[in-house]
Structure formats: C-alpha cells, structure tokens
Design a protein around this motif. Structure first.
Motif, PDB file in Angstrom:
ATOM      1  N   LEU A  54     -17.126  38.773  -9.971  1.00 55.28           N
ATOM      2  CA  LEU A  54     -17.809  38.571 -11.451  1.00 55.28           C
ATOM      3  C   LEU A  54     -19.139  38.255 -11.109  1.00 55.28           C
ATOM      4  O   LEU A  54     -19.598  38.357 -11.571  1.00 55.28           O
ATOM      5  N   ARG A  81     -11.653  43.518 -11.809  1.00 57.30           N
ATOM      6  CA  ARG A  81     -10.906  41.866 -11.244  1.00 57.30           C
ATOM      7  C   ARG A  81      -9.454  42.544 -12.596  1.00 57.30           C
ATOM      8  O   ARG A  81      -8.775  41.124 -11.714  1.00 57.30           O
ATOM      9  N   PHE A  87      -7.524  34.571 -11.791  1.00 56.53           N
ATOM     10  CA  PHE A  87      -8.269  33.734 -11.736  1.00 56.53           C
ATOM     11  C   PHE A  87      -7.163  32.490 -12.354  1.00 56.53           C
ATOM     12  O   PHE A  87      -6.869  32.923 -13.279  1.00 56.53           O
ATOM     13  N   PHE A  89      -9.066  29.028 -13.376  1.00 52.62           N
ATOM     14  CA  PHE A  89      -9.855  27.983 -13.639  1.00 52.62           C
ATOM     15  C   PHE A  89      -9.496  26.234 -13.961  1.00 52.62           C
ATOM     16  O   PHE A  89      -8.741  26.312 -14.284  1.00 52.62           O
ATOM     17  N   ASN A  93      -9.265  28.041 -19.188  1.00 51.84           N
ATOM     18  CA  ASN A  93      -9.962  29.230 -20.247  1.00 51.84           C
ATOM     19  C   ASN A  93      -9.526  30.428 -21.047  1.00 51.84           C
ATOM     20  O   ASN A  93      -8.736  31.155 -20.572  1.00 51.84           O
ATOM     21  N   LEU A  95      -7.467  31.662 -24.657  1.00 50.76           N
ATOM     22  CA  LEU A  95      -7.842  31.875 -26.024  1.00 50.76           C
ATOM     23  C   LEU A  95      -7.664  30.907 -26.783  1.00 50.76           C
ATOM     24  O   LEU A  95      -6.008  30.930 -26.821  1.00 50.76           O
TER      25      LEU A  95
ATOM     26  N   ARG B 319     -17.581  32.655 -24.918  1.00 54.57           N
ATOM     27  CA  ARG B 319     -17.093  31.754 -24.105  1.00 54.57           C
ATOM     28  C   ARG B 319     -15.625  33.609 -23.819  1.00 54.57           C
ATOM     29  O   ARG B 319     -14.543  33.639 -23.042  1.00 54.57           O
ATOM     30  N   GLU B 320     -15.094  33.321 -25.529  1.00 60.46           N
ATOM     31  CA  GLU B 320     -13.523  34.306 -25.318  1.00 60.46           C
ATOM     32  C   GLU B 320     -14.366  35.739 -24.564  1.00 60.46           C
ATOM     33  O   GLU B 320     -14.015  36.106 -24.201  1.00 60.46           O
ATOM     34  N   ILE B 323     -14.388  35.149 -21.150  1.00 60.58           N
ATOM     35  CA  ILE B 323     -12.608  34.888 -20.232  1.00 60.58           C
ATOM     36  C   ILE B 323     -12.178  36.581 -20.398  1.00 60.58           C
ATOM     37  O   ILE B 323     -11.490  37.224 -19.533  1.00 60.58           O
ATOM     38  N   ALA B 326     -13.567  38.430 -17.488  1.00 62.23           N
ATOM     39  CA  ALA B 326     -13.411  38.448 -15.854  1.00 62.23           C
ATOM     40  C   ALA B 326     -11.950  39.090 -15.845  1.00 62.23           C
ATOM     41  O   ALA B 326     -11.049  38.843 -14.850  1.00 62.23           O
ATOM     42  N   PRO B 406     -20.476  37.661 -17.285  1.00 66.82           N
ATOM     43  CA  PRO B 406     -19.349  37.532 -17.336  1.00 66.82           C
ATOM     44  C   PRO B 406     -19.524  36.210 -16.857  1.00 66.82           C
ATOM     45  O   PRO B 406     -18.263  35.252 -18.025  1.00 66.82           O
ATOM     46  N   ILE B 407     -20.211  35.735 -15.975  1.00 69.59           N
ATOM     47  CA  ILE B 407     -20.359  33.902 -16.076  1.00 69.59           C
ATOM     48  C   ILE B 407     -20.823  33.194 -16.984  1.00 69.59           C
ATOM     49  O   ILE B 407     -21.000  32.195 -17.346  1.00 69.59           O
ATOM     50  N   LEU B 410     -19.056  32.641 -19.385  1.00 66.01           N
ATOM     51  CA  LEU B 410     -17.757  31.182 -18.906  1.00 66.01           C
ATOM     52  C   LEU B 410     -18.200  30.132 -19.230  1.00 66.01           C
ATOM     53  O   LEU B 410     -17.087  29.121 -19.605  1.00 66.01           O
ATOM     54  N   ARG B 411     -18.822  30.511 -18.713  1.00 66.75           N
ATOM     55  CA  ARG B 411     -19.823  28.762 -18.558  1.00 66.75           C
ATOM     56  C   ARG B 411     -20.413  27.947 -20.397  1.00 66.75           C
ATOM     57  O   ARG B 411     -20.995  26.923 -19.761  1.00 66.75           O
TER      58      ARG B 411
END
Ligand SMILES: Nc1ncnc2c1ncn2[C@@H]1O[C@H](COP(=O)(O)OP(=O)(O)OP(=O)(O)O)[C@@H](O)[C@H]1O
Ligand SMILES: [Mg+2]
Lengths: 255, 413
Positions: A54, A81, A87, A89, A93, A95, B319-320, B323, B326, B406-407, B410-411
């Motif tokens: 990532l 990936r 992954f 988390f 995470n 949807l 966020r979606e 995800i 990722a 991406p990071i 996600l955060r």
C-alpha cells in the motif's frame, strides 16, 4: 518470501521529519506465522503497509517473492495487492452497503472473474470461516467477530501468498479475539503465510516467531541481548520450520 | 481473456453505480434534476422554435405554391411577398412583358395571371361599401391559392368577351347581402357599372383579400381604368428549385424589352417566395438556435450540479475507495466506477428530461395553442449533450477518486 533490507520511511510534516521506520531489515519465509509487536508509534502499521504494497519505502529494498517492489508503478502495485496479499484490518473495513457475500467477492471483481464463479468462491470462503448462514447480511447486521470473519474470508478469497493482519483482534473482546486467532492458526497449518501485528503478547506467543519493533527499528529477539550489529535478517535466516510448505489455497482459484 | 475481464469490470461498474444510485434515490434525483431540466428545455424550446418555423412556412405557402410576383415600381429590399395594395403605384407592366413571361419554357412557368387594382365603390340596392377592385385573369385562384367558396370564378370566355362579371370577397358578401341571400346572378354596381355576381371567395382572414372583388382584367381595363398596362404579374413556377433561375430569366426578358442593362434602373422588380420563406425561416432558425443556446446553458449548469454532488460523494466514500484500492482496484477501475456513475446519472436525467420535454411540448400545444415540432435530431442531440456533460463534469471527481492515496483513504474518518 518477504525480504526487507534497510527499509526507511519518513513523514515530512512541515519543517520536522517523523521517522516511522529508521532502518528495518527482516526476512519472513513462506508458510511462517509471525507476530510483530512493539509500543504504539513504533512503526508497526507503517511496516505492514509497506509489506502490503500500500506504501513504498523511502529507502532500502523490499522483495516480495523475489520481486523488487520499489520498481513497480501504482497499477502494478494494485495488481500485487490483488493477487498476492490479503489484508485484515483492525476496523474490519467492509463496504457498509454490500452484503457479506459481496464484500468477500470484491477482490475477484478486480481480477475480472465472472459473477457466478465469484459467488461460488465467496460462498466457499464464508463457509470456511463459519458464516454459511450469514451470507446475505450487511456488515451492520453482524457482530464484531462475524465482521472480522467476513474480512478474513475476503482476505482469503484471492488465494494470497501472504495474509497481513494489523491488530485484527484490537476491536474484539478476548474470547472473540481468541476465536479469530484460532482461525489464523488454522490458516497457518494449511500453509498460508500469516503476518500479524498485535499489542497482546499472549496472542504473539501463539505464533512461530515474534518480531519486536521499537522506534522504527527491529529489536533483537533473544532474551540475552544480542551483540550490536547483528541484524534481523541474519536472525530470521534461521527459519523456524525449515522448508516452507506449499500453499494449500495458493494454486487453485487463481485466475 | 483481457476483453472478457474488461467487460466484466464494465458490467460490474454499471451494477455498482446502479446500487449506489438506488441507495440514495432522493439525492440521485436532485443530482440529475439539473440535467433533466436542461434536456427538457432543449427539447421544448427547439420544438417551439421549429414549430414557429413550420408555421411560417405553412403560412407562406398558403399564399400559393412556387409563387413569383412581378411588381411595377422601384425595386425594394422588403422581404414581403405580397405588398400592401399597389393602387398608388403607376402600372408599368405591359402586354409584351406578359407575353414574354408566357413564352418562357413550360418546365419553368406553369401559370400566369396579370393583375391590377384600384379602390372602388360598390353598391347593391341601398347598401354601399368601399372595396379593392382586382382585375385579373382566370388562373388567379389557382396561382394565389384563393378559390371561390360558393359559385364560381369568372372563366376564360368571360375574359375574352369582357363580360361584366364579378367574384366577391367574403366580407363584401356579408356587407352587401346581410340577409344571407344567394348572391349568384345578382347585379351589383362597381363605380356605377353593373356586374353580375358569379361566386363568393373563400375567407382568408386578410382584409385586403376578404374586402375585395375580382373581375376580368379585360373588363377592368375597358370599363374602370382605361389603362393598358398593369400593376403586377403573378407567376407560378414549376418547382421551388427553378425559382431563382426563373426570377433571373424574367428580369433579363423584361430588361431586354426595356433596353436596360441592369435592375438598378428598372421600373419593375420580382418578389420571390423562396426569399420570403428563407428570410422568415431564417429568423425562426436564429430564434431556435438562441433558445437551444439558453437551454444548453441550463444543461451545463446541470452538469456542474453533477460535478458538485460527485465531488461530495467521492469525499464521503473516501474510505470505500481506500478499501477498494487495498483489495487491488487500480486507478483506472476507480476512474471508470465514478465516471460510470456520473454518466448513468446524466443519462437517467436525460431520459426523464426527454419524457418531460415531450410532455411539456404537448401541454403547450394543447393548452396554450403554441406550435411545436420536436425533431428526432434535437432529441438525440440533447441526450448526447447530456451524456457528454456527465462525462465531462464527472471526469474531475472521478480523477480525484482515482488519485487518492490508499493509506490516507483508509485512514479517512
Ligand atoms: N501519514 C503520516 N503522517 C505523519 N506521520 C505518520 C503518518 N503515519 C504514521 N506516522 C508516524 O509514524 C510513526 C509510526 O506510526 P505507525 O502507525 O506505524 O505506528 P504503530 O506502531 O502502528 O502504532 P499503533 O500501535 O499505535 O498503531 C508514528 O510516530 C506516527 O506518528
Ligand atoms: Mg498501528
């Protein structure tokens, strides 16, 4: 499998620079079950992000299955990936508007797998984590432990070489956390490489090996302090189980 | 394999977009509302513009098909085909002129009717009225599309024998025969001369026509004007295509008879129905274009609405996006996902807009009596424009989505 050599990661925040990873070297063999522990802010998540492609290191080398990751562009990283990494988390995470089944099937969408095969495979994975009766539930209709199982099923569906879990039990109570750990152990015995970040030393003890991070550096593992200069790479070269086993899920299901 | 994967992705994108749109229907509706209104107004307004054009065209052809009129007097730049009465202009057209026009080939000239007018006084029993007296030839009703509604027009034999016969306008009939008596065979006086009524002309709604009486040109010259020349010649061309060529030939013939080099010094001129139609429909077309422009602006505003909401949506779904990244989504996947959503929104808005446009045009036609003509081209154009708007204004939000880290995504809380 995972070869990390002198990896550096820094974050520039205006005039100051935060060093998340000062210089990390480590080796994780295929089929290993490894825990990464360390105090908060020691760089565990940063390291996991780099292992999971990532993020990319500022300096040093990271080879995944012999391939130098620094040389890959954004879309190749996405492909890595998708094909090699699973992954899990801390905050699941998932949807929120997709059902458990759809969430699990998502990685295969980006591989161009047709809907029918995706669904069959996602069903298999959900059965595998014990959620055969919750396939059409939305994440909001599932308990924390169940959500994490869905997330694990999603991580598994692409038959990755490595499962990366960053505090997967952090949001769960102890009993549920233990159940999730059992699931990881099961995967490990099936030959999947599992790398786990955790705060709880008790959980770390269930793994083959524990890597300790402090201030962005790998700490020597043995109880008697190791002589200076001996780095993590040499340590882990003595892989605990010798020959890694072939992946049970690794071959079938790849498209 | 690659193609199959791409098709699956495309299908997946469409399915995802539908899901996302249906999960917030109210918002999707409001997002697409701008495009809806834009498309509906493009269709309605161009429909009105084209309706006006069709109306003008129809009105003009109602004067007679493929009509050229040769007038006495100085050429003007007016775009009217039929002038207000020419009684005050000295007639300058002669028998030779008429003969020259009649001698033109049949594949150009179909019919001719010379015409002169004067203001006359009508009398029947104890009733008087002022009316325009038109002296013309038997082909007149055919050329000018002005037919008797009752009885008949005068005939070639009437013209040859200079008979005192008259076809009267509808208004004249109402004034002279208020009791609704059958006028055929009755004798009315025109400037003191007795004329036998042969027919009543159809009502045209134009006072100059409805308050006129028509008599043979030969009689007109002998009894009323005493002049040999006449004011105008109506010419019916064989088709619209030959009209400019025919105008040119008539001008040349008549200039030749007058030994004049060009139209600058001529005492006649030719009005061409094509010119008039062209000028009038040109106005209508400009009108249409202006309306379409205004409507297109509202479509663009609708597109900005889509961009606005898509930007909000990208932020909300950061966020979606993280995800998905990722799990292996590439920038191109996210780009197409959000583009598909924008295009579907604008397409949906466009379709509803088309329906609304048709409904609105129908309502305007039926309740406000406006002429409207929706062309398939306008509909296709409006819809394509809506799609393009979605693609264009969805492009930036989609690009933003695809360029997220991406990071950080996600955060994102
Ligand atoms: N995006 C960022 N910008 C700036 N600094 C960052 C960023 N991400 C991480 N850091 C810094 O890098 C260091 C390591 O962070 P990291 O998240 O890897 O720690 P961690 O070991 O996972 O901690 P925890 O156990 O609390 O999750 C921290 O000092 C953190 O402040
Ligand atoms: Mg962390």
């Amino acid at each position: 499998m995972i070869e990390i050599q002198d990896v550096v990661k820094e974050y520039r925040m205006g005039p100051t620079t935060v060093t998340a990873l000062a210089s990390v070297s480590l080796y994780i063999a295929q089929g290993e079950f490894v825990a990464i522990v360390g105090p908060s802010g020691s760089g565990k998540s940063t390291l996991m992000n780099i292992i999971g492609c990532l993020d990319t290191p500022d300096d040093g080398s990271y080879r995944l299955a012999g391939e130098e990751v620094a040389e890959l562009d954004a879309s190749e990283l996405a492909e890595v990936r998708n094909l090699r990494i699973g992954f899990v988390f801390q905050v699941f995470n998932l949807l929120p508007r997709a059902t458990a089944l759809e969430n699990v099937a998502l990685p295969l969408v980006y591989r161009g797998v047709g809907a029918g095969r995706r669904q069959r495979r996602a069903e298999e994975m959900l059965e595998r984590v014990g959620l055969a009766d919750r396939m059409d539930h939305l994440p909001s209709e599932l308990s924390g432990g169940q959500r994490q199982r869905v997330a694990i099923a999603r991580a598994l569906i692409g038959s990755p070489s490595v499962i990366l879990a960053d505090e997967p039990t952090g949001a769960l109570d102890t009993t549920t956390g233990r159940e999730i750990m059992e699931l990881f152990e099961e995967l490990h015995t099936e030959g999947v490489t599992v790398v786990l970040v955790t705060h709880e030393l008790e959980l770390a003890e269930g793994t083959n090996r524990t890597i300790r991070l402090r201030d962005g550096m790998v700490q020597p593992a043995a109880a008697p302090p190791a002589p200076q200069g001996q780095n993590a790479h040499q340590q882990s070269a003595v892989a605990p189980e010798g020959q890694p086993r072939p992946l049970a899920l690794g071959q079938e299901g790849r498209v | 394999m690659r193609l199959a994967a791409n098709l699956i992705m495309l299908w997946e994108n469409i399915a995802m977009s539908f899901r996302s749109i249906f999960s917030s229907k109210g918002r999707a509706f409001l997002t697409a509302l701008g495009v809806m209104i834009g498309v509906a107004s493009v269709i309605t307004l161009t429909g009105l513009g084209q309706g006006a054009r069709a109306q003008v065209e129809e009105d003009l052809t109602r004067l007679g098909a493929n009509l050229l009129i040769v007038y006495s007097g100085e050429p003007t730049t007016s775009t009217q085909l039929v002038r207000p009465r020419t009684t005050r202009i000295r007639p300058t057209l002669t028998e030779e002129d008429l003969a020259a026009i009649k001698a033109l080939p049949e594949n150009q000239v179909v019919l001719t009717a010379a015409e002169s007018t004067l203001e006359g006084q009508l009398k029947f029993e104890n009733r008087n009225m002022a009316a325009t007296v038109v002296g013309t030839e038997p082909a007149y009703p055919e050329i000018r599309n002005f037919q008797p509604a009752y009885g008949s027009f005068f005939t070639a034999s009437d013209a040859e024998h200079r008979r005192n016969v008259v076809a009267i306008g509808a208004e004249v009939y109402r004034t002279l025969f208020p009791d609704g008596r059958d006028p055929i065979g009755q004798s009315i006086r025109i400037n003191g001369h007795a004329f036998r009524v042969t027919g009543v002309m159809e009502e045209k709604g134009s006072p100059t026509q409805d308050a006129s009486v028509l008599i043979p040109l030969s009689t007109y010259r002998r009894r009323l004007s005493g002049e040999d020349s006449f004011a105008m010649i109506n010419v019916q061309a064989s088709s619209l295509e030959v009209m400019y060529e025919l105008q040119e030939r008539i001008e040349q013939e008549l200039l030749g008879l007058r030994r004049l080099p060009s139209m600058d010094l001529a005492n006649f001129y030719v009005a061409n129905q094509m010119d008039v139609i062209g000028a009038a429909t040109g106005v209508a077309d400009t009108f249409t274009l202006m309306l379409a422009g205004i409507a297109a602006i509202s479509l663009i505003v609708g597109g900005i609405g889509i961009m606005n909401i898509m930007l909000v949506s990208v932020t909300e779904r950061t966020r979606e996006i993280g995800i998905r990244m990722a799990l292996g989504a590439r920038a191109s996947h996210l780009m197409t996902q959000f583009l598909t959503e924008a295009v579907l929104l604008s397409a949906g808005g466009g379709l509803i807009g088309i329906a609304a446009g048709y409904a609105l045009s129908w309502a305007l036609q039926h309740f406000a009596g406006l002429a409207s003509a929706i062309s398939p081209e306008a509909v296709i154009m409006a819809f394509s424009f809506a799609l393009a708007t979605g693609l264009f204004f969805g492009g930036y939000p989609a690009y933003r989505a695809s360029r997220l880290d991406p990071i950080e995504a996600l955060r994102y809380e």
